[in-house]
Design a protein around this motif. Sequence first.
Motif, PDB file in Angstrom:
ATOM      1  N   ALA A 288       0.830  -1.209   0.000  1.00 12.96           N
ATOM      2  CA  ALA A 288       0.000   0.000   0.000  1.00 12.96           C
ATOM      3  C   ALA A 288       0.861   1.255   0.000  1.00 12.96           C
ATOM      4  O   ALA A 288       0.522   2.259  -0.644  1.00 12.96           O
ATOM      5  CB  ALA A 288      -0.929  -0.002   1.211  1.00 12.96           C
ATOM      6  N   THR A 289       1.981   1.197   0.708  1.00 13.34           N
ATOM      7  CA  THR A 289       2.898   2.345   0.743  1.00 13.34           C
ATOM      8  C   THR A 289       3.425   2.656  -0.657  1.00 13.34           C
ATOM      9  O   THR A 289       3.427   3.807  -1.101  1.00 13.34           O
ATOM     10  CB  THR A 289       4.072   2.064   1.696  1.00 13.34           C
ATOM     11  N   VAL A 290       3.889   1.611  -1.343  1.00  7.77           N
ATOM     12  CA  VAL A 290       4.391   1.803  -2.707  1.00  7.77           C
ATOM     13  C   VAL A 290       3.300   2.390  -3.611  1.00  7.77           C
ATOM     14  O   VAL A 290       3.542   3.330  -4.379  1.00  7.77           O
ATOM     15  CB  VAL A 290       4.913   0.473  -3.284  1.00  7.77           C
ATOM     16  N   GLU A 291       2.100   1.850  -3.479  1.00  7.57           N
ATOM     17  CA  GLU A 291       0.986   2.338  -4.308  1.00  7.57           C
ATOM     18  C   GLU A 291       0.675   3.799  -4.008  1.00  7.57           C
ATOM     19  O   GLU A 291       0.522   4.619  -4.935  1.00  7.57           O
ATOM     20  CB  GLU A 291      -0.248   1.474  -4.053  1.00  7.57           C
ATOM     21  N   MET A 292       0.583   4.151  -2.728  1.00  8.92           N
ATOM     22  CA  MET A 292       0.206   5.522  -2.367  1.00  8.92           C
ATOM     23  C   MET A 292       1.289   6.529  -2.726  1.00  8.92           C
ATOM     24  O   MET A 292       1.007   7.714  -2.942  1.00  8.92           O
ATOM     25  CB  MET A 292      -0.144   5.599  -0.879  1.00  8.92           C
ATOM     26  N   LEU A 293       2.527   6.065  -2.813  1.00 12.75           N
ATOM     27  CA  LEU A 293       3.626   6.950  -3.199  1.00 12.75           C
ATOM     28  C   LEU A 293       3.863   6.956  -4.704  1.00 12.75           C
ATOM     29  O   LEU A 293       4.803   7.607  -5.191  1.00 12.75           O
ATOM     30  CB  LEU A 293       4.910   6.534  -2.470  1.00 12.75           C
ATOM     31  N   GLY A 294       3.012   6.250  -5.450  1.00 10.47           N
ATOM     32  CA  GLY A 294       3.135   6.239  -6.910  1.00 10.47           C
ATOM     33  C   GLY A 294       4.290   5.408  -7.421  1.00 10.47           C
ATOM     34  O   GLY A 294       4.800   5.646  -8.526  1.00 10.47           O
ATOM     35  N   GLY A 295       4.718   4.421  -6.642  1.00  7.85           N
ATOM     36  CA  GLY A 295       5.837   3.583  -7.042  1.00  7.85           C
ATOM     37  C   GLY A 295       5.445   2.501  -8.025  1.00  7.85           C
ATOM     38  O   GLY A 295       4.275   2.368  -8.411  1.00  7.85           O
ATOM     39  N   PRO A 296       6.416   1.674  -8.425  1.00  7.62           N
ATOM     40  CA  PRO A 296       6.164   0.646  -9.446  1.00  7.62           C
ATOM     41  C   PRO A 296       5.352  -0.518  -8.891  1.00  7.62           C
ATOM     42  O   PRO A 296       5.684  -1.053  -7.831  1.00  7.62           O
ATOM     43  CB  PRO A 296       7.566   0.194  -9.833  1.00  7.62           C
ATOM     44  N   LYS A 297       4.322  -0.910  -9.592  1.00 13.95           N
ATOM     45  CA  LYS A 297       3.523  -2.063  -9.170  1.00 13.95           C
ATOM     46  C   LYS A 297       4.083  -3.326  -9.835  1.00 13.95           C
ATOM     47  O   LYS A 297       3.420  -4.029 -10.571  1.00 13.95           O
ATOM     48  CB  LYS A 297       2.046  -1.841  -9.480  1.00 13.95           C
ATOM     49  N   LYS A 298       5.332  -3.541  -9.534  1.00 12.21           N
ATOM     50  CA  LYS A 298       6.064  -4.678 -10.078  1.00 12.21           C
ATOM     51  C   LYS A 298       6.914  -5.264  -8.961  1.00 12.21           C
ATOM     52  O   LYS A 298       7.712  -4.536  -8.344  1.00 12.21           O
ATOM     53  CB  LYS A 298       6.942  -4.253 -11.238  1.00 12.21           C
TER      54      LYS A 298
END
Length: 304
Positions: A288-298
Motif C-alpha cells: 500500500a505504501t508503494v501504491e500511495m507513493l506512486g511507485g512501481p507495481k512490479k
Amino acid sequence: MGYPRPQFDADQGANAVKDAGGIIEMHHGSHTEKVVYINLLANKTLEPNENDQRFIVDGWAADKFGLDVPKFLIAAAATVEMLGGPKNAKIVVPSITPPQIVSALRGRGWKASIVKASTMSSELKRVDPQGILKCVDGRGSDNTQFGGPKMPGGIYAIAHNRGVTTLEGLKDITREVASKGHVPSVHGDHSSDMLGCGFFKLWLTGRFDDMGYPRPEFDADQGALAVRAAGGVIEMHHGSHEEKVVYINLVSGMTLEPNEHDQRFIVDGWAASKFGLDVVKFLVAAAATVEMLGGPKKAKIVIP
C-alpha cells in the motif's frame, strides 16, 4: 486409541534414556496452563514460562521423525483432556506462502513473480550487524552502512505494525532492535527534512486510517529525536524516487543493498517474523505504501 502399553516403568524408561545419552528433566510447581500452542512452523519453537504457563506442541517435529502426524496431534489433544488441561488451542502456521504473495499482489493490479535466491547470489548479502535497519527507500543516502534489514520507514515499520504510537514506545523499539543485533534507524531527506520518509508521512497524515492503524502521537522531528536519544541513527536520503521494482526478500538473514543509480524498493519480509510482527499486515502495508507513493507495481519475491 490402539496404543500398546510400554513394557517398562517410569524409572526403567528414564534409566534407558540416560544410558543412551539422553537427559532427565525434573519439573516443579503445579499445572496452571491456560492454552495449548500447536506449532507447525518447521524448526521453530516456543519456550515455556512457569509464571505464564502454556502447553507447547511442536507438530512439525512429528513429521521430522516420520510419525503419523494426525495420530500424534490427536494423542496430544487427548493427553491435555485426560489431564484436565485447557481445551483452548492456538495453531501456529506459516502466515503466507510466496505463491499467495504473488496472487495477492496480482489481485491489486501488480505484476509479480518468484525468483530463487540462487539466481541472485551475487546480489544477496548476509546481514551485517554494523548495517542500519533502514527504510526500503531506494534513493541515495548519507549513510552507506546498507547491510542491515530493510523495512518501510526503518524501525517505524515495527511501531506501525504493533500499533505503537508513543515516543516511549518508539524508544523501546529502538532499544529492542539494538538488542537483536541491528542498528536502528529512521530517515528524512534533503528536501523535506524528517518528513522526507514517505512511509512515516503517510502514517502521520492518516493514509493508513482505513487499514486500522492508529496515527503516531508525535511528529517526524520528535520521532527522530526519540530514536537518536535511545541510541538509533538518523539517515538522510537525497535525490528523487526512480525505483523500477520492489524486491520482497524471504531469505532469512540475507538482504539486498540499494543503488541510487539503479533504484529498487527492498522489503526484507523475513525481518517481520524476527520482530514478531503480523507478516501479512506488514506486507500489505508495504504494498500500500508503494501504491500511495506512486511507485512501481512490479514485484519480485525472492525465496531460498
